[in-house]
Design a protein around this motif. Structure first.
Motif, PDB file in Angstrom:
ATOM      1  N   GLN A 174      -3.897   3.582  -1.181  1.00 33.78           N
ATOM      2  CA  GLN A 174      -4.012   2.746  -2.365  1.00 33.78           C
ATOM      3  C   GLN A 174      -3.453   1.378  -2.033  1.00 33.78           C
ATOM      4  O   GLN A 174      -2.301   1.248  -1.640  1.00 33.78           O
ATOM      5  CB  GLN A 174      -3.254   3.337  -3.549  1.00 33.78           C
ATOM      6  CG  GLN A 174      -3.332   2.443  -4.778  1.00 33.78           C
ATOM      7  CD  GLN A 174      -2.841   3.115  -6.031  1.00 33.78           C
ATOM      8  OE1 GLN A 174      -3.158   4.273  -6.271  1.00 33.78           O
ATOM      9  NE2 GLN A 174      -2.083   2.393  -6.833  1.00 33.78           N
ATOM     10  N   ARG A 198      -8.246   2.355  -4.609  1.00 33.06           N
ATOM     11  CA  ARG A 198      -8.008   3.552  -3.784  1.00 33.06           C
ATOM     12  C   ARG A 198      -9.209   3.763  -2.877  1.00 33.06           C
ATOM     13  O   ARG A 198     -10.353   3.648  -3.316  1.00 33.06           O
ATOM     14  CB  ARG A 198      -7.809   4.773  -4.682  1.00 33.06           C
ATOM     15  CG  ARG A 198      -6.527   4.714  -5.474  1.00 33.06           C
ATOM     16  CD  ARG A 198      -6.408   5.795  -6.525  1.00 33.06           C
ATOM     17  NE  ARG A 198      -6.896   7.101  -6.152  1.00 33.06           N
ATOM     18  CZ  ARG A 198      -6.152   8.072  -5.610  1.00 33.06           C
ATOM     19  NH1 ARG A 198      -4.872   7.881  -5.395  1.00 33.06           N
ATOM     20  NH2 ARG A 198      -6.682   9.233  -5.301  1.00 33.06           N
ATOM     21  N   ARG A 199      -8.913   4.084  -1.607  1.00 32.77           N
ATOM     22  CA  ARG A 199      -9.983   4.304  -0.636  1.00 32.77           C
ATOM     23  C   ARG A 199      -9.633   5.498   0.245  1.00 32.77           C
ATOM     24  O   ARG A 199      -8.474   5.717   0.584  1.00 32.77           O
ATOM     25  CB  ARG A 199     -10.163   3.067   0.239  1.00 32.77           C
ATOM     26  CG  ARG A 199     -10.636   1.860  -0.568  1.00 32.77           C
ATOM     27  CD  ARG A 199     -11.086   0.753   0.347  1.00 32.77           C
ATOM     28  NE  ARG A 199     -11.725  -0.290  -0.417  1.00 32.77           N
ATOM     29  CZ  ARG A 199     -11.183  -1.469  -0.677  1.00 32.77           C
ATOM     30  NH1 ARG A 199      -9.984  -1.755  -0.222  1.00 32.77           N
ATOM     31  NH2 ARG A 199     -11.837  -2.374  -1.377  1.00 32.77           N
ATOM     32  N   SER A 210      -5.384  -2.688  -8.319  1.00 27.14           N
ATOM     33  CA  SER A 210      -5.252  -1.644  -7.299  1.00 27.14           C
ATOM     34  C   SER A 210      -6.612  -1.057  -6.976  1.00 27.14           C
ATOM     35  O   SER A 210      -7.495  -1.009  -7.827  1.00 27.14           O
ATOM     36  CB  SER A 210      -4.336  -0.528  -7.798  1.00 27.14           C
ATOM     37  OG  SER A 210      -3.035  -1.015  -7.974  1.00 27.14           O
ATOM     38  N   ASN A 253      -2.333  -2.113  -3.512  1.00 25.09           N
ATOM     39  CA  ASN A 253      -1.903  -2.801  -4.730  1.00 25.09           C
ATOM     40  C   ASN A 253      -1.962  -4.294  -4.417  1.00 25.09           C
ATOM     41  O   ASN A 253      -1.029  -4.862  -3.865  1.00 25.09           O
ATOM     42  CB  ASN A 253      -0.503  -2.348  -5.133  1.00 25.09           C
ATOM     43  CG  ASN A 253      -0.474  -0.854  -5.362  1.00 25.09           C
ATOM     44  OD1 ASN A 253      -1.273  -0.317  -6.119  1.00 25.09           O
ATOM     45  ND2 ASN A 253       0.420  -0.162  -4.683  1.00 25.09           N
ATOM     46  N   TYR A 275       0.825  -1.202   0.000  1.00 29.44           N
ATOM     47  CA  TYR A 275       0.000   0.000   0.000  1.00 29.44           C
ATOM     48  C   TYR A 275       0.856   1.246   0.000  1.00 29.44           C
ATOM     49  O   TYR A 275       2.019   1.233   0.394  1.00 29.44           O
ATOM     50  CB  TYR A 275      -0.957   0.009   1.197  1.00 29.44           C
ATOM     51  CG  TYR A 275      -0.259   0.092   2.533  1.00 29.44           C
ATOM     52  CD1 TYR A 275      -0.029   1.324   3.138  1.00 29.44           C
ATOM     53  CD2 TYR A 275       0.185  -1.050   3.185  1.00 29.44           C
ATOM     54  CE1 TYR A 275       0.616   1.413   4.363  1.00 29.44           C
ATOM     55  CE2 TYR A 275       0.830  -0.971   4.400  1.00 29.44           C
ATOM     56  CZ  TYR A 275       1.041   0.254   4.981  1.00 29.44           C
ATOM     57  OH  TYR A 275       1.686   0.346   6.189  1.00 29.44           O
ATOM     58  N   ASP A 306      -1.480   8.617   0.627  1.00 30.61           N
ATOM     59  CA  ASP A 306      -1.443  10.045   0.315  1.00 30.61           C
ATOM     60  C   ASP A 306      -2.135  10.739   1.478  1.00 30.61           C
ATOM     61  O   ASP A 306      -3.353  10.881   1.496  1.00 30.61           O
ATOM     62  CB  ASP A 306      -2.156  10.325  -1.010  1.00 30.61           C
ATOM     63  CG  ASP A 306      -2.191  11.802  -1.357  1.00 30.61           C
ATOM     64  OD1 ASP A 306      -1.810  12.642  -0.503  1.00 30.61           O
ATOM     65  OD2 ASP A 306      -2.625  12.135  -2.468  1.00 30.61           O
ATOM     66  N   ILE A 325      -6.025   9.357   1.438  1.00 27.18           N
ATOM     67  CA  ILE A 325      -6.298   8.257   0.512  1.00 27.18           C
ATOM     68  C   ILE A 325      -5.228   7.184   0.703  1.00 27.18           C
ATOM     69  O   ILE A 325      -4.038   7.482   0.812  1.00 27.18           O
ATOM     70  CB  ILE A 325      -6.259   8.736  -0.965  1.00 27.18           C
ATOM     71  CG1 ILE A 325      -7.305   9.819  -1.220  1.00 27.18           C
ATOM     72  CG2 ILE A 325      -6.409   7.566  -1.936  1.00 27.18           C
ATOM     73  CD1 ILE A 325      -8.742   9.339  -1.224  1.00 27.18           C
TER      74      ILE A 325
END
Length: 70
Positions: A26, A43-44, A41, A28, A16, A19, A24
């Motif tokens: 992400q 994103r949350r 992937s 992977n 992961y 950001d 956020i």
């Protein structure tokens, strides 16, 4: 019934990145219990509430809650 089974049995392993300026994460995904999700992937959005990490999908109304085990 299918949603209940999916929510209790779906697992994946992932690397992961975070950001933290946009809150956020992400994931992977390396492997998953659903093979079509391997090497994908997602994103949350994330936030913390006490001992709970709440991940929210960006494209639909779905939340995942991770509780810290003591």
């Amino acid at each position: 019934d299918a949603l209940g089974e999916f929510s209790s049995d779906y697992v994946y392993m992932a690397n992961y990145t975070i950001d933290d300026t946009a809150d956020i994460v992400q994931h992977n995904r390396i492997s998953a219990s659903i093979p079509c999700n391997w090497n994908t992937s997602v994103r949350r959005a994330f936030k913390f509430s006490g001992d709970t990490l709440i991940l929210s999908c960006l494209d639909r109304n779905l939340r995942l809650k991770w509780l810290k085990m003591k």
